[in-house]
Design a protein around this motif. Sequence first.
Motif, PDB file in Angstrom:
ATOM      1  N   ALA A 193      -4.190  20.751   8.617  1.00 60.52           N
ATOM      2  CA  ALA A 193      -3.462  19.571   9.100  1.00 60.52           C
ATOM      3  C   ALA A 193      -3.137  19.704  10.581  1.00 60.52           C
ATOM      4  N   LYS A 194      -2.616  20.852  10.974  1.00 65.94           N
ATOM      5  CA  LYS A 194      -2.217  21.044  12.373  1.00 65.94           C
ATOM      6  C   LYS A 194      -3.408  21.077  13.324  1.00 65.94           C
ATOM      7  N   GLU A 195      -4.575  21.459  12.813  1.00 65.99           N
ATOM      8  CA  GLU A 195      -5.781  21.445  13.646  1.00 65.99           C
ATOM      9  C   GLU A 195      -6.146  20.035  14.084  1.00 65.99           C
ATOM     10  N   LYS A 196      -5.671  19.044  13.361  1.00 68.40           N
ATOM     11  CA  LYS A 196      -5.999  17.643  13.656  1.00 68.40           C
ATOM     12  C   LYS A 196      -4.933  16.937  14.488  1.00 68.40           C
ATOM     13  N   LEU A 197      -3.870  17.642  14.886  1.00 68.35           N
ATOM     14  CA  LEU A 197      -2.808  17.017  15.675  1.00 68.35           C
ATOM     15  C   LEU A 197      -3.383  16.293  16.885  1.00 68.35           C
ATOM     16  N   GLY A 198      -2.870  15.108  17.143  1.00 67.21           N
ATOM     17  CA  GLY A 198      -3.312  14.310  18.284  1.00 67.21           C
ATOM     18  C   GLY A 198      -4.100  13.100  17.842  1.00 67.21           C
ATOM     19  N   VAL A 199      -4.830  12.517  18.784  1.00 71.45           N
ATOM     20  CA  VAL A 199      -5.583  11.298  18.547  1.00 71.45           C
ATOM     21  C   VAL A 199      -6.841  11.614  17.741  1.00 71.45           C
ATOM     22  N   VAL A 200      -7.046  10.841  16.685  1.00 74.01           N
ATOM     23  CA  VAL A 200      -8.238  10.999  15.843  1.00 74.01           C
ATOM     24  C   VAL A 200      -8.805   9.612  15.549  1.00 74.01           C
ATOM     25  N   GLY A 201     -10.002   9.583  15.006  1.00 74.13           N
ATOM     26  CA  GLY A 201     -10.611   8.318  14.612  1.00 74.13           C
ATOM     27  C   GLY A 201      -9.871   7.718  13.432  1.00 74.13           C
ATOM     28  N   TYR A 202      -9.919   6.402  13.325  1.00 71.73           N
ATOM     29  CA  TYR A 202      -9.267   5.716  12.219  1.00 71.73           C
ATOM     30  C   TYR A 202     -10.164   4.607  11.704  1.00 71.73           C
ATOM     31  N   VAL A 255      -1.668  23.582   5.682  1.00 75.72           N
ATOM     32  CA  VAL A 255      -0.919  23.369   6.925  1.00 75.72           C
ATOM     33  C   VAL A 255      -1.803  23.645   8.135  1.00 75.72           C
ATOM     34  N   LYS A 256      -2.592  24.711   8.076  1.00 70.41           N
ATOM     35  CA  LYS A 256      -3.489  25.049   9.186  1.00 70.41           C
ATOM     36  C   LYS A 256      -4.475  23.908   9.439  1.00 70.41           C
ATOM     37  N   TYR A 305       0.856  -1.184   0.000  1.00 70.84           N
ATOM     38  CA  TYR A 305       0.000   0.000   0.000  1.00 70.84           C
ATOM     39  C   TYR A 305       0.887   1.227   0.000  1.00 70.84           C
ATOM     40  N   SER A 306       0.279   2.399  -0.062  1.00 67.02           N
ATOM     41  CA  SER A 306       1.019   3.657   0.072  1.00 67.02           C
ATOM     42  C   SER A 306       0.556   4.381   1.321  1.00 67.02           C
ATOM     43  N   HIS A 307       1.500   4.999   1.986  1.00 65.53           N
ATOM     44  CA  HIS A 307       1.205   5.862   3.125  1.00 65.53           C
ATOM     45  C   HIS A 307       1.261   7.297   2.617  1.00 65.53           C
ATOM     46  N   TRP A 308       0.481   8.192   3.207  1.00 67.35           N
ATOM     47  CA  TRP A 308       0.383   9.567   2.730  1.00 67.35           C
ATOM     48  C   TRP A 308       0.593  10.559   3.859  1.00 67.35           C
ATOM     49  N   GLY A 309       1.179  11.687   3.522  1.00 64.96           N
ATOM     50  CA  GLY A 309       1.356  12.783   4.460  1.00 64.96           C
ATOM     51  C   GLY A 309       1.386  14.107   3.717  1.00 64.96           C
ATOM     52  N   ILE A 310       1.475  15.162   4.473  1.00 65.19           N
ATOM     53  CA  ILE A 310       1.562  16.524   3.932  1.00 65.19           C
ATOM     54  C   ILE A 310       2.918  17.100   4.328  1.00 65.19           C
ATOM     55  N   TYR A 311       3.602  17.678   3.344  1.00 72.12           N
ATOM     56  CA  TYR A 311       4.913  18.268   3.619  1.00 72.12           C
ATOM     57  C   TYR A 311       4.731  19.633   4.275  1.00 72.12           C
ATOM     58  N   LEU A 312       5.428  19.822   5.406  1.00 74.32           N
ATOM     59  CA  LEU A 312       5.327  21.071   6.163  1.00 74.32           C
ATOM     60  C   LEU A 312       6.510  22.006   5.944  1.00 74.32           C
TER      61      LEU A 312
END
Length: 184
Positions: A111-120, A108-109, A31-38
Amino acid sequence: MAALSPYYNHNKRVLEDARVGDKIQFRRKIYSHWGIYLGDEDVIHLSGDENDGLSDDFRPEHLFSICGQVFNKANVCIENFWKVVGSDLAYINNCDDKWCALTPEKIVKRAKEKLGVVGYNIIFSNCEHFANWCRYGQCKSDQADKFLTGVAVVGGTALAVGAVYALAKFAGREKSKNQKELPQ
């Protein structure tokens, strides 16, 4: 550790070309993992634990878990690009820009608003959903869609094969029954 990767030079070029707000695709084995470059070699991504992926230690139970742990939550975290890429290949992949990307600041804003534990949820709320939501405001995952399509095709095929088998078996019984009833 990053210099030990056979893809070091490739990944170094990707990192040099990456711009704030780009979606980064990390190609794992299945699979592929995804992220946002900061910027500053940092990536924000949805991760199960210290290692987001299956690349180094794949076991069958990983299919229903994140990194070997079964759970319905994950962490949005900021990590160094080199830690996230590990020994895999990375790509800048903004292929969904047909949706009109938000500004880098807004990405970026968000993305950073979601920092921490989230549903998966691997089908409805995974790392690709997160990256697409940050960049485009679209909570979509091509990987999950392809998986669901595959399940539907396999399930539909199995159902069709089962129906054909049942009809053939029924027809065989009827033929056998009719042959017995015919006078000789």
